[in-house]
Enzyme design. Sequence first.
Site, short mmCIF file in Angstrom:
data_model
loop_
_atom_site.label_atom_id
_atom_site.label_comp_id
_atom_site.label_asym_id
_atom_site.label_seq_id
_atom_site.Cartn_x
_atom_site.Cartn_y
_atom_site.Cartn_z
CG ASP A 235 3.58 0.89 8.58
OD1 ASP A 235 2.69 1.75 8.77
OD2 ASP A 235 3.96 0.54 7.45
CG LEU B 128 13.46 0.47 27.91
CD1 LEU B 128 14.28 -0.60 27.20
CD2 LEU B 128 11.97 0.26 27.64
CG HIS C 261 -3.52 6.44 14.35
ND1 HIS C 261 -2.40 5.83 13.83
CD2 HIS C 261 -4.04 7.17 13.33
CE1 HIS C 261 -2.25 6.20 12.56
NE2 HIS C 261 -3.23 7.00 12.23
C1 IPE Z 1 6.71 4.91 8.92
O1 IPE Z 1 5.43 4.48 8.56
C2 IPE Z 1 6.65 5.93 9.99
C3 IPE Z 1 6.07 5.52 11.27
C4 IPE Z 1 5.69 4.32 11.61
C5 IPE Z 1 5.95 6.57 12.23
P1 IPE Z 1 4.69 5.05 7.27
O2 IPE Z 1 3.39 4.34 7.18
O3 IPE Z 1 4.63 6.54 7.33
O4 IPE Z 1 5.68 4.62 6.10
P2 IPE Z 1 5.47 4.59 4.52
O5 IPE Z 1 4.93 5.91 4.11
O6 IPE Z 1 4.49 3.49 4.23
O7 IPE Z 1 6.82 4.28 3.97
C1 IPE Z 2 1.69 3.70 11.64
O1 IPE Z 2 0.52 3.20 11.09
C2 IPE Z 2 1.44 4.92 12.48
C3 IPE Z 2 2.01 6.17 11.96
C4 IPE Z 2 2.68 6.32 10.85
C5 IPE Z 2 1.78 7.36 12.75
P1 IPE Z 2 -0.07 3.77 9.73
O2 IPE Z 2 -0.96 4.92 10.06
O3 IPE Z 2 1.01 4.08 8.77
O4 IPE Z 2 -0.93 2.55 9.23
P2 IPE Z 2 -1.08 2.02 7.73
O5 IPE Z 2 0.31 1.81 7.21
O6 IPE Z 2 -1.81 3.08 6.99
O7 IPE Z 2 -1.86 0.76 7.86
MG MG Z 3 1.95 3.04 7.31
#
Ligand code: IPE
Ligand code: IPE
Ligand code: MG
Length: 245
Positions: free
Chosen positions: A16, A127, A33
């Site tokens: 995240d 792995l 991303h």
């Molecule tokens: C969790 O991250 C899902 C992934 C990393 C794929 P999110 O950014 O979607 O989670 P929330 O919405 O903050 O809980």
């Molecule tokens: C995690 O990073 C990637 C996915 C959920 C696909 P985020 O896109 O949730 O990044 P933040 O949380 O907005 O910084």
């Molecule tokens: Mg996120």
Amino acid sequence: MNSTLQQPRHVAIIMDGNGRWARQKGKPRAFGHQAGFHNTRDIVEACGRRQLEALTLFAFSSENWRRPAKEVGLLMDLFLRALKSEVGKLNDNKVQIQFIGERSAFSDKLQKQMIHAEELTKNNQGLRLAIAVNYGGRWDIVNATRLIAEQVKRGELQPQDITADTLSGNISLAGLPEPDLFIRTGGEKRISNYLLWHLAYTELYFTDVLWPSFDESELDKALTFFGGRERRYGRTGDQVAEKNA
Ligand code: IPE
Ligand code: IPE
Ligand code: MG
């Protein structure tokens, strides 16, 4: 890293913080991303070098469809490109790939790439990499329940014979040891509907580091944290010490 520390067999990560990482740099979320993807590649390799048995990565949750269509589309494109560009090298490195989640929601192209990656790598002994896509922990438990209900309906299983092992055998990642270590980057202290069933006794590690910045030295910090945990599974510390003596 101190090699005498206990090492996890299976690590599960919520990757995240890509969006915030990009924002800090004044860039669009897409840039985050992309950087997150490059980091994923590095961390998979680092886990291979550390001879972990299994790594499960949360790439796209069942709730991530709620994001703007443009971001979802971009993530799908990135995913498809990543699959095409990385699978050959992962195969060379003896990584065994599987996808967990409700994949029927994805395009035919993407589903075909997933099957191709799984088929190509299924006999690899390195792995074991599981990638959670359109995955939700509740979906997983519901799906396992449905599979078990079908076995009961066919007369293959009696309701009184259903145990926790029955569920473990019908849920995603059946056959892998349960995750020993959970890592969430990006500062949030929540599970976000990840491996709800599997995390019952997993050690939880949260870090504020955003995913694109979570490098090998950060991974080692998490592994060192794990190395210092005493896993009691309900027993007392004395009992555990006795068993390890
Ligand atoms: C969790 O991250 C899902 C992934 C990393 C794929 P999110 O950014 O979607 O989670 P929330 O919405 O903050 O809980
Ligand atoms: C995690 O990073 C990637 C996915 C959920 C696909 P985020 O896109 O949730 O990044 P933040 O949380 O907005 O910084
Ligand atoms: Mg996120």
